[in-house]
Scaffold this active site. Structure first.
Site, PDB file in Angstrom:
ATOM      1  N   CYS A 231       0.924  -1.109   0.215  1.00 45.05           N
ATOM      2  CA  CYS A 231      -0.159  -0.172  -0.024  1.00 45.05           C
ATOM      3  C   CYS A 231       0.902   1.130  -0.256  1.00 45.05           C
ATOM      4  CB  CYS A 231      -1.024   0.375   0.841  1.00 45.05           C
ATOM      5  SG  CYS A 231      -1.592   2.020   1.029  1.00 45.05           S
TER       6      CYS A 231
ATOM      7  N   ASP B 285      -0.162  -5.701   0.507  1.00 44.08           N
ATOM      8  CA  ASP B 285      -1.957  -6.018   0.083  1.00 44.08           C
ATOM      9  C   ASP B 285      -1.541  -7.533  -0.474  1.00 44.08           C
ATOM     10  OD1 ASP B 285      -3.655  -4.175   0.714  1.00 44.08           O
ATOM     11  OD2 ASP B 285      -2.435  -2.508  -0.598  1.00 44.08           O
TER      12      ASP B 285
ATOM     13  N   ILE C 261       0.166 -15.470 -24.220  1.00 48.19           N
ATOM     14  CA  ILE C 261       0.784 -15.820 -22.787  1.00 48.19           C
ATOM     15  C   ILE C 261       1.791 -16.899 -22.280  1.00 48.19           C
ATOM     16  CG2 ILE C 261       1.530 -14.874 -20.451  1.00 48.19           C
ATOM     17  CD1 ILE C 261      -1.299 -12.735 -21.419  1.00 48.19           C
ATOM     18  N   GLU C 262       2.366 -17.279 -22.364  1.00 49.32           N
ATOM     19  CA  GLU C 262       2.899 -17.991 -21.364  1.00 49.32           C
ATOM     20  C   GLU C 262       2.542 -17.747 -20.100  1.00 49.32           C
ATOM     21  OE1 GLU C 262       5.514 -20.740 -19.822  1.00 49.32           O
ATOM     22  OE2 GLU C 262       6.397 -19.214 -19.576  1.00 49.32           O
ATOM     23  N   LEU C 263       2.796 -19.125 -19.910  1.00 45.71           N
ATOM     24  CA  LEU C 263       1.723 -19.020 -18.124  1.00 45.71           C
ATOM     25  C   LEU C 263       2.971 -18.999 -16.875  1.00 45.71           C
ATOM     26  CD1 LEU C 263      -0.967 -21.787 -18.088  1.00 45.71           C
ATOM     27  CD2 LEU C 263      -0.297 -19.362 -18.658  1.00 45.71           C
TER      28      LEU C 263
ATOM     29  N   HIS D 256      -3.938  -0.139  -5.101  1.00 45.92           N
ATOM     30  CA  HIS D 256      -4.492  -1.223  -6.393  1.00 45.92           C
ATOM     31  C   HIS D 256      -4.995  -0.790  -7.067  1.00 45.92           C
ATOM     32  CE1 HIS D 256      -7.021  -1.921  -2.106  1.00 45.92           C
ATOM     33  NE2 HIS D 256      -5.236  -2.483  -2.561  1.00 45.92           N
ATOM     34  N   GLU D 257      -5.514   0.409  -7.856  1.00 41.55           N
ATOM     35  CA  GLU D 257      -6.004   1.143  -9.513  1.00 41.55           C
ATOM     36  C   GLU D 257      -5.075   0.931 -10.175  1.00 41.55           C
ATOM     37  OE1 GLU D 257      -9.018   2.131  -5.978  1.00 41.55           O
ATOM     38  OE2 GLU D 257      -6.548   2.299  -5.979  1.00 41.55           O
TER      39      GLU D 257
END
Length: 135
Positions: free
Chosen positions: A48, A55, A70-72, A89-90
């Site tokens: 945070c 968080d 996308i490769e995992l 967060h945003e």
């Protein structure tokens, strides 16, 4: 051994792999077919920017690939790189989406960042890119 060498030798394997990680994609095996890929990352962490407290969130990615997928392992390491990052967060949700879009140029992508409640407040940030096509 110099202090720099000593510090480098103290870097843990996982920290080194995370720091060296990059978003890797591969060619879509079925680019002519509209389909969706769902990825859940249940161990996202960041810090945070106001309190410095950690968080925790579950990231849910849903996307329709364009020419790249996308490769995992790469996305796992990329997400782990946020562990010590001080970010809201945003901004976390928006930055992750932006980076994924640049990496794989999807037809459509949505990221949901579902943060654990803290102080009796539960936050879910949902961001998207592109236009969803019927599958």
């Amino acid at each position: 051994m110099s202090s720099t060498q000593a510090q480098a030798s103290k870097t843990l394997y996982g920290e080194r792999v995370i720091a060296e990680g990059e978003l890797i994609c591969f060619d879509n095996p079925r680019p002519e077919r509209p389909y969706e890929i769902s990825i859940e990352l249940p161990e996202f962490t960041c810090q945070c920017p106001f309190s410095g407290y950690p968080d925790f969130a579950v990231l849910r990615l849903l996307y329709q690939p364009g020419s790249r997928v996308i490769e995992l392992k790469a996305i796992k390491l990329y997400v782990n790189s946020y562990r010590n990052c001080t970010i809201s967060h945003e901004e976390a949700a928006n930055k992750i989406l932006d980076d994924l879009v640049v990496a794989c140029n999807p037809v459509w992508m949505q990221l949901e960042a579902d943060f654990n409640p803290r102080g009796n407040v539960h936050t879910v940030v949902r961001v998207s890119h592109g236009s969803r096509q019927p599958c």
